[in-house]
Design an enzyme around this catalytic site. Structure first.
Site, PDB file in Angstrom:
ATOM      1  N   SER A  49      -2.469   0.819  -4.838  1.00 48.75           N
ATOM      2  CA  SER A  49      -2.949   1.960  -4.062  1.00 48.75           C
ATOM      3  C   SER A  49      -4.284   2.494  -4.557  1.00 48.75           C
ATOM      4  CB  SER A  49      -1.903   3.089  -4.139  1.00 48.75           C
ATOM      5  OG  SER A  49      -2.373   4.276  -3.549  1.00 48.75           O
ATOM      6  N   ASN A  50      -4.998   3.146  -3.631  1.00 42.34           N
ATOM      7  CA  ASN A  50      -6.184   3.917  -3.996  1.00 42.34           C
ATOM      8  C   ASN A  50      -5.831   5.132  -4.838  1.00 42.34           C
ATOM      9  OD1 ASN A  50      -8.204   2.392  -2.786  1.00 42.34           O
ATOM     10  ND2 ASN A  50      -8.140   3.519  -0.854  1.00 42.34           N
ATOM     11  N   ARG A  66      -7.472  12.803   6.906  1.00 35.83           N
ATOM     12  CA  ARG A  66      -7.219  11.404   6.559  1.00 35.83           C
ATOM     13  C   ARG A  66      -8.454  10.535   6.810  1.00 35.83           C
ATOM     14  NH1 ARG A  66      -5.023   7.640   3.351  1.00 35.83           N
ATOM     15  NH2 ARG A  66      -4.251   5.814   4.478  1.00 35.83           N
ATOM     16  N   ASP A  75       0.858  -1.167   0.000  1.00 38.96           N
ATOM     17  CA  ASP A  75       0.000   0.000   0.000  1.00 38.96           C
ATOM     18  C   ASP A  75       0.900   1.224   0.000  1.00 38.96           C
ATOM     19  OD1 ASP A  75      -2.399   1.640   0.540  1.00 38.96           O
ATOM     20  OD2 ASP A  75      -1.453   1.888   2.507  1.00 38.96           O
ATOM     21  N   ALA A  76       0.401   2.335  -0.499  1.00 38.76           N
ATOM     22  CA  ALA A  76       1.228   3.544  -0.594  1.00 38.76           C
ATOM     23  C   ALA A  76       1.054   4.472   0.601  1.00 38.76           C
ATOM     24  CB  ALA A  76       0.922   4.285  -1.888  1.00 38.76           C
ATOM     25  N   TYR A  77      -0.171   4.976   0.778  1.00 43.62           N
ATOM     26  CA  TYR A  77      -0.407   6.057   1.730  1.00 43.62           C
ATOM     27  C   TYR A  77      -0.533   5.531   3.160  1.00 43.62           C
ATOM     28  CZ  TYR A  77      -1.093   8.653  -2.547  1.00 43.62           C
ATOM     29  OH  TYR A  77      -0.906   9.218  -3.781  1.00 43.62           O
TER      30      TYR A  77
END
Length: 223
Positions: free
Chosen positions: A117-118, A41, A10-12
């Site tokens: 990622s989203n 967030r 995942d990125a964030y």
């Protein structure tokens, strides 16, 4: 965790510190900074889940803007001086300090590496470029390819298809426990990067392993 052939991140919140955007404007925002960052967030994630349930997908950048606008209004923060700088900072979030070394070690061990990622492609390209990790990745995958947000199984299938590795041979890392739950239910081997020391979520799909950050991942995978 043996037999792993690919690592998907995942990125964030996992590779990139989502709170670093507000952190760069802390002196301007003052005492409200931490509350603003947490609310931004939280709303960002909430909007992805609700849009997925409603079948009303919008790119992650729009969701990020909408969540920020809500947070600013909710906390009574004047939008004009900070909105544009905060959004610009979000494009180049700070990578966590261990990220580069971990990716290099996993790459040297012969594992395929990818982000799932989203984030929409332009956002991810900016973050990856700013962190200087693009050369270590085999793929940067966005939910925009399927038009729905995590934890929809179609998102996780993107990694299987692109990397040509079975789900059971992929180690998936996320700091978001709900994302880990979705990935576990899909069939990935999962590692929860529990940076906040949070309690376990009451959801199906428990993580196979838990780490406080990514630095222990190479040893976990024998890399």
């Amino acid at each position: 965790m043996q037999g792993i052939r690919a690592c998907v991140f995942d990125a964030y919140g996992t590779l990139f510190d989502v709170h670093s955007a507000v952190g760069r404007l802390r002196s301007q925002l003052g005492a409200v900074a931490d509350e603003l960052s947490a609310l931004w967030r939280g709303k960002q994630l909430e909007y992805t889940w609700l849009r997925a349930l409603m079948g009303r997908h919008a790119p992650f950048w729009q969701v990020t803007e909408d969540a920020l606008d809500y947070a600013l209004e909710r906390l009574g923060v004047a939008s004009e001086p900070v909105r544009a700088p905060l959004l610009q900072a979000y494009l180049t979030l700070d990578a966590y300090p261990e990220v580069g070394d971990v990716l290099q070690r996993l790459r040297a061990a012969g594992l395929k590496l990818a982000i799932l990622s989203n984030g929409e492609p332009a956002m991810l390209d900016a973050a990856v470029g700013s962190a200087g990790i693009g050369g270590l990745l085999d793929a940067v995958l966005s939910v925009e390819e399927v038009g729905v947000y995590k934890p929809d199984p179609r998102v996780y299938q993107l990694a299987v298809d692109r990397l040509a590795v079975p789900a059971g041979r992929i180690s998936f890392q996320s700091s978001n426990a709900w994302d880990v739950a979705g990935a576990s239910c899909f069939g990935f081997r999962t590692v929860w990067i529990n940076r906040q020391g949070a309690p376990a979520e009451r959801l199906p799909g428990a993580p196979e392993c838990r780490l406080p950050d990514l630095s222990g991942l190479p040893a976990l995978l024998g890399a």
